[in-house]
Write a protein that holds these residues in place. Structure first.
Motif, PDB file in Angstrom:
ATOM      1  N   MET A   1       0.840  -1.184   0.000  1.00 15.14           N
ATOM      2  CA  MET A   1       0.000   0.000   0.000  1.00 15.14           C
ATOM      3  C   MET A   1       0.882   1.244   0.000  1.00 15.14           C
ATOM      4  N   LYS A   2       0.435   2.263  -0.720  1.00 16.12           N
ATOM      5  CA  LYS A   2       1.169   3.524  -0.785  1.00 16.12           C
ATOM      6  C   LYS A   2       0.777   4.393   0.411  1.00 16.12           C
ATOM      7  N   HIS A   3       1.782   4.934   1.085  1.00 15.58           N
ATOM      8  CA  HIS A   3       1.558   5.798   2.248  1.00 15.58           C
ATOM      9  C   HIS A   3       2.147   7.175   1.975  1.00 15.58           C
ATOM     10  N   ILE A   4       1.391   8.204   2.375  1.00 14.05           N
ATOM     11  CA  ILE A   4       1.847   9.584   2.246  1.00 14.05           C
ATOM     12  C   ILE A   4       2.123  10.121   3.638  1.00 14.05           C
ATOM     13  N   LEU A   5       3.384  10.452   3.883  1.00 17.44           N
ATOM     14  CA  LEU A   5       3.800  10.973   5.190  1.00 17.44           C
ATOM     15  C   LEU A   5       4.193  12.432   5.071  1.00 17.44           C
ATOM     16  N   SER A   6       3.676  13.240   5.967  1.00 17.35           N
ATOM     17  CA  SER A   6       4.089  14.623   6.088  1.00 17.35           C
ATOM     18  C   SER A   6       4.884  14.714   7.388  1.00 17.35           C
ATOM     19  N   VAL A   7       6.175  14.998   7.262  1.00 19.70           N
ATOM     20  CA  VAL A   7       7.070  14.960   8.422  1.00 19.70           C
ATOM     21  C   VAL A   7       7.588  16.368   8.701  1.00 19.70           C
ATOM     22  N   LEU A   8       7.282  16.888   9.880  1.00 23.95           N
ATOM     23  CA  LEU A   8       7.746  18.198  10.308  1.00 23.95           C
ATOM     24  C   LEU A   8       9.074  18.015  11.034  1.00 23.95           C
ATOM     25  N   VAL A   9      10.124  18.684  10.520  1.00 25.42           N
ATOM     26  CA  VAL A   9      11.475  18.491  11.048  1.00 25.42           C
ATOM     27  C   VAL A   9      12.150  19.839  11.287  1.00 25.42           C
ATOM     28  N   GLU A  10      13.268  19.797  12.028  1.00 26.96           N
ATOM     29  CA  GLU A  10      14.093  20.986  12.202  1.00 26.96           C
ATOM     30  C   GLU A  10      14.672  21.393  10.850  1.00 26.96           C
ATOM     31  N   ASN A  11      14.735  22.680  10.596  1.00 26.69           N
ATOM     32  CA  ASN A  11      15.319  23.188   9.360  1.00 26.69           C
ATOM     33  C   ASN A  11      16.816  23.387   9.596  1.00 26.69           C
ATOM     34  N   LYS A  12      17.554  22.282   9.587  1.00 29.07           N
ATOM     35  CA  LYS A  12      18.997  22.308   9.832  1.00 29.07           C
ATOM     36  C   LYS A  12      19.698  21.384   8.842  1.00 29.07           C
ATOM     37  N   PRO A  13      20.980  21.674   8.565  1.00 31.71           N
ATOM     38  CA  PRO A  13      21.739  20.795   7.667  1.00 31.71           C
ATOM     39  C   PRO A  13      21.803  19.363   8.211  1.00 31.71           C
ATOM     40  N   ILE A  68      15.678  12.728  16.697  1.00 36.89           N
ATOM     41  CA  ILE A  68      15.562  13.943  17.500  1.00 36.89           C
ATOM     42  C   ILE A  68      15.046  15.118  16.675  1.00 36.89           C
ATOM     43  N   SER A  69      15.420  15.202  15.413  1.00 40.51           N
ATOM     44  CA  SER A  69      15.049  16.330  14.554  1.00 40.51           C
ATOM     45  C   SER A  69      13.597  16.282  14.081  1.00 40.51           C
ATOM     46  N   VAL A  70      12.916  15.154  14.291  1.00 41.42           N
ATOM     47  CA  VAL A  70      11.528  14.996  13.835  1.00 41.42           C
ATOM     48  C   VAL A  70      10.579  15.451  14.941  1.00 41.42           C
ATOM     49  N   PHE A  71       9.697  16.410  14.610  1.00 42.32           N
ATOM     50  CA  PHE A  71       8.739  16.917  15.588  1.00 42.32           C
ATOM     51  C   PHE A  71       7.370  16.279  15.471  1.00 42.32           C
ATOM     52  N   LYS A  72       6.934  16.028  14.243  1.00 37.16           N
ATOM     53  CA  LYS A  72       5.584  15.501  14.058  1.00 37.16           C
ATOM     54  C   LYS A  72       5.504  14.747  12.738  1.00 37.16           C
ATOM     55  N   ILE A  73       4.817  13.611  12.767  1.00 42.40           N
ATOM     56  CA  ILE A  73       4.555  12.838  11.553  1.00 42.40           C
ATOM     57  C   ILE A  73       3.045  12.764  11.381  1.00 42.40           C
ATOM     58  N   THR A  74       2.578  13.153  10.202  1.00 37.68           N
ATOM     59  CA  THR A  74       1.157  13.071   9.891  1.00 37.68           C
ATOM     60  C   THR A  74       0.983  12.124   8.719  1.00 37.68           C
ATOM     61  N   ASP A  75       0.149  11.110   8.893  1.00 42.06           N
ATOM     62  CA  ASP A  75      -0.154  10.169   7.820  1.00 42.06           C
ATOM     63  C   ASP A  75      -1.345  10.716   7.047  1.00 42.06           C
ATOM     64  N   LYS A 151       5.616  14.855  -4.977  1.00 42.66           N
ATOM     65  CA  LYS A 151       4.266  15.219  -4.561  1.00 42.66           C
ATOM     66  C   LYS A 151       4.321  15.963  -3.224  1.00 42.66           C
ATOM     67  N   ILE A 152       3.474  16.976  -3.096  1.00 42.56           N
ATOM     68  CA  ILE A 152       3.271  17.621  -1.805  1.00 42.56           C
ATOM     69  C   ILE A 152       1.825  17.383  -1.415  1.00 42.56           C
ATOM     70  N   ALA A 153       1.552  17.370  -0.131  1.00 45.86           N
ATOM     71  CA  ALA A 153       0.204  17.080   0.331  1.00 45.86           C
ATOM     72  C   ALA A 153      -0.069  17.819   1.635  1.00 45.86           C
ATOM     73  N   MET A 154      -1.346  18.133   1.842  1.00 48.81           N
ATOM     74  CA  MET A 154      -1.785  18.814   3.057  1.00 48.81           C
ATOM     75  C   MET A 154      -3.220  18.357   3.334  1.00 48.81           C
ATOM     76  N   SER A 155      -3.532  18.154   4.604  1.00 50.65           N
ATOM     77  CA  SER A 155      -4.896  17.739   4.922  1.00 50.65           C
ATOM     78  C   SER A 155      -5.857  18.883   4.617  1.00 50.65           C
TER      79      SER A 155
END
Length: 161
Positions: A1-13, A68-75, A151-155
């Motif tokens: 199954m194909k999964h779309i993850l939106s992952v909010l992360v720190e904006n760092k190198p 540590i750099s991941v703040f939130k994962i939205t499926d 692809k970009i996605a938003m609820s």
């Protein structure tokens, strides 16, 4: 199954490298990857599309949450979401056939972004089926080049709010 993850992360190198490295180490192929800053300049959003069964997908999200750099994962797989891609088509366009190509672009609400002696470059956004439909039509004229974003996605907004 194909999964779309939106992952909010720190904006760092290095954050993107750690996230994609973890995904690939778990044996997943990334079908699509898109990254960009958010409304908060200290954060970036990574949209990842992977194919996985439920058990493997659950393990993947657990491993991502440990970074540590991941703040939130939205499926966004099973929720009402807006999904878009951007594509540029460079199409062979003899002078006597340009109007046909321009009409196709207009039907799909695409833009002509460059005109050459023997080609037109068309910019289009939309879901996968729309872009595939355009590609199929442009193939009859001869496609010189295609460039496509991930692809970009938003609820979608809740109707209750």
């Amino acid at each position: 199954m194909k999964h779309i993850l939106s992952v909010l992360v720190e904006n760092k190198p290095g954050v993107l490298s750690r996230v994609t490295g973890m995904v690939s180490r778990r044996g997943f192929n990334i079908d699509s990857l898109s990254v960009g800053p958010t409304e908060d300049p200290t954060m970036s959003r990574i949209t990842i599309i992977v194919k996985a069964d439920e058990l493997a997908y659950e393990q993947l999200t657990k491993q991502l949450n440990k970074l540590i750099s991941v703040f939130k994962i939205t499926d966004l797989t099973d929720v009402a979401a807006i999904e878009r891609e951007l594509v540029l088509f460079k199409v062979n366009a003899a002078p006597d056939r340009r109007n046909e190509i321009i009409e196709i672009a207009n039907v799909f609400r695409a833009k002509i972004v460059d005109v050459g002696r023997s080609s037109l470059t068309i910019e289009a956004t939309g879901d996968e089926s729309k872009l595939k439909g355009m590609e199929d039509l442009f193939r009859a004229y001869g496609i010189k080049e295609i460039t496509r974003t991930g692809k970009i996605a938003m609820s979608r907004a809740s109707k209750d709010a």
